[in-house]
Write a protein that holds these residues in place. Structure first.
Motif, short mmCIF file in Angstrom:
data_model
loop_
_atom_site.label_atom_id
_atom_site.label_comp_id
_atom_site.label_asym_id
_atom_site.label_seq_id
_atom_site.Cartn_x
_atom_site.Cartn_y
_atom_site.Cartn_z
N GLY A 176 -21.87 -14.70 -20.78
CA GLY A 176 -21.49 -14.24 -19.45
C GLY A 176 -21.87 -12.81 -19.17
N GLY A 177 -21.82 -12.44 -17.91
CA GLY A 177 -22.14 -11.08 -17.50
C GLY A 177 -22.15 -10.99 -15.99
N SER A 178 -22.43 -9.79 -15.48
CA SER A 178 -22.47 -9.58 -14.04
C SER A 178 -23.74 -10.18 -13.45
CB SER A 178 -22.43 -8.08 -13.72
OG SER A 178 -23.61 -7.46 -14.22
N ARG A 179 -23.82 -10.20 -12.13
CA ARG A 179 -25.00 -10.73 -11.46
C ARG A 179 -26.25 -9.95 -11.90
NH1 ARG A 179 -25.36 -13.71 -6.66
NH2 ARG A 179 -27.41 -14.70 -6.65
N GLU A 180 -26.09 -8.65 -12.02
CA GLU A 180 -27.20 -7.80 -12.44
C GLU A 180 -27.59 -8.09 -13.90
OE1 GLU A 180 -24.53 -6.81 -10.90
OE2 GLU A 180 -25.28 -6.09 -8.97
N ASP A 181 -26.60 -8.35 -14.76
CA ASP A 181 -26.88 -8.63 -16.17
C ASP A 181 -27.70 -9.91 -16.33
OD1 ASP A 181 -25.46 -6.40 -16.87
OD2 ASP A 181 -23.60 -7.48 -17.28
N LEU A 182 -27.42 -10.88 -15.48
CA LEU A 182 -28.09 -12.18 -15.59
C LEU A 182 -29.36 -12.26 -14.75
CD1 LEU A 182 -24.96 -14.54 -15.28
CD2 LEU A 182 -25.96 -13.58 -17.35
N TRP A 183 -29.72 -11.16 -14.09
CA TRP A 183 -30.80 -11.23 -13.11
C TRP A 183 -32.15 -11.61 -13.72
CZ3 TRP A 183 -30.51 -12.02 -8.27
CH2 TRP A 183 -31.67 -11.93 -7.48
N CYS A 184 -32.39 -11.32 -14.98
CA CYS A 184 -33.69 -11.65 -15.58
C CYS A 184 -33.95 -13.16 -15.58
CB CYS A 184 -33.77 -11.10 -17.01
SG CYS A 184 -32.48 -11.72 -18.11
N PHE A 185 -32.90 -13.97 -15.47
CA PHE A 185 -33.08 -15.42 -15.44
C PHE A 185 -33.38 -15.93 -14.02
CE2 PHE A 185 -30.55 -14.51 -19.19
CZ PHE A 185 -31.25 -15.23 -20.15
N ASN A 186 -33.50 -14.98 -13.06
CA ASN A 186 -33.95 -15.30 -11.72
C ASN A 186 -35.41 -14.89 -11.51
OD1 ASN A 186 -31.46 -16.35 -10.72
ND2 ASN A 186 -30.68 -14.26 -10.56
N ASP A 187 -36.09 -14.61 -12.59
CA ASP A 187 -37.48 -14.16 -12.52
C ASP A 187 -38.40 -15.34 -12.18
OD1 ASP A 187 -39.55 -11.97 -13.23
OD2 ASP A 187 -40.19 -13.72 -14.40
#
Length: 387
Positions: free
Chosen positions: A198-209
């Motif tokens: 888990g993490g914040s939206r920003e932490d997980l953002w690399c998986f929206n690449d």
């Protein structure tokens, strides 16, 4: 007296000194993305407009796609372009008005990839029921990895686990994840799990690449996206072949439970024993029935019955043959009598001659002189003429 350039320089200094940095909201129009990477556009509202520029170093940081008609909030400084005397706003940052930058970027990429068909169910690959080799693409130092290994050890020890270390947060994470994913795809595994805790939206953002999404879609091996918690959704969830709410859940879904398998085998063994006992009992009953039919008394009765049937058939056949013979003898006698009658007639008429005129029997009294007739005997035919 001031020159035009001096006037513009003073006006520029006055603007930049007085206003410094400002935050302005408005609608983008006439957006031009120059080959240099700089953006030029107009920011307007219902009553006014201002020319804007956003240099490449600033617009490269934006995570969403900017288009005409978009309402945005711009943070920048007021300046003046001295060669033309144009009053302008130099944008340092930009964000959508009324909607978060990350949320807008997520929706834009989701819509783009969906239109291209990357989310279509027809492209989803089937997962193996009991995978022999599983690749984990995640950070080698993460708690998520330890949780997944713990689940694998407790549920099903026969599966080989291969770990492909990758960054799961930060600017360089997408490149690292794509590299690790491609290595795992060429390793001959049965399934790849792309995982992060888990993490914040920003932490997980690399998986929206976008690049990572296309790498997942191009992978030949089935890919499971297990990012964050159940409420977290990223682009990799939509393009992957399967989405797991958490990394732990991903391992539980693809690996069988050893205890459940053992219980299942016990149930199968019990069911097999029952079926085999039923089969054996059925065969024993059939064997007993056959033995009873083949006992001495039963066999003698059966043989006597067959002999009686054979004798009856023999008598019936004998009667049929006798009837046929009598019928043939009667026919022969009848033919013999006919032959003898015809032979007697032949002998008695041996010297007789038949007279024919024009191929018909002639009456002697009606014949006249000059008629040509045939004299027909038993063995010869002669022609004659009446005198």
């Amino acid at each position: 007296m001031l020159s035009v350039s001096e006037l513009n320089e003073q006006a520029k200094a006055l603007l930049e000194t007085h206003f410094e940095y400002v935050e302005v909201v408005g609608e983008i129009s006439r957006l031009t993305k120059h080959s240099s990477g700089h953006w030029y556009f107009t920011l307007k509202d219902e009553r006014a407009a201002i020319s804007c520029v956003m240099y490449r170093m600033s617009n490269a940081k934006l995570k969403f796609d900017v288009k005409d008609g978009m309402k945005v909030q711009i943070y920048g400084k007021i300046s003046l372009y001295t060669p033309s005397g144009s009053y302008q706003l130099i944008a340092s940052s930009m964000r959508p008005d009324g909607e978060g930058e990350l949320e807008l970027a997520f929706k834009q990429l989701q819509e783009k990839l969906s239109k291209e068909g990357l989310f279509d169910a027809s492209y989803k690959k089937q997962l193996m029921r009991m995978p022999r080799k599983v690749a984990l693409v995640t950070s080698a130092t993460s708690a998520a990895l330890q949780d997944m290994l713990k689940v694998a050890n407790s549920r099903w020890k026969l599966t080989e686990i291969f770990i492909f270390d990758a960054l799961t947060q930060g600017q360089n994470a997408p490149t690292s994840l794509i590299s690790a994913l491609k290595k795992a795809d060429g390793y001959g595994v049965d399934v790849i799990i792309l995982a992060r805790g888990g993490g914040s939206r920003e932490d997980l953002w690399c998986f929206n690449d976008e690049g990572l999404a296309r790498a997942i879609f191009d992978a030949k091996t089935p890919v499971i996206s297990a990012i964050g918690h159940e409420i977290d959704y990223v682009i990799s969830d939509f393009v992957a072949d399967f989405r797991a709410p958490t990394p732990t859940a991903a391992m539980m879904q693809i690996l069988p439970d050893e205890n459940e398998i053992l219980q299942y085998l016990d149930a199968v063994e019990k069911s097999l024993d029952t079926v085999m006992l039923q089969k054996i009992s059925k065969l024993e009953n059939r064997l007993n029935f056959i033995m009873a039919k083949l006992s001495t008394n039963a066999l003698k009765v059966k043989i006597d019955l067959k002999i009686a049937q054979i004798l009856a058939s023999s008598q019936k056949l004998d009667m049929l043959l006798r009837g046929k013979i009598l019928k043939l003898e009667s026919k022969i006698n009848e033919l013999n009598a006919t032959y003898k009658a015809r032979q007697s007639f032949f002998e008695s008429t041996k010297g007789l001659i038949q007279v024919r005129l024009n191929n018909t029997n002639a009456i002697l009294e009606e014949l006249q002189a000059g008629d040509e007739v045939e004299l027909v005997g038993q063995n010869a035919i002669k022609k004659a003429k009446i005198l």
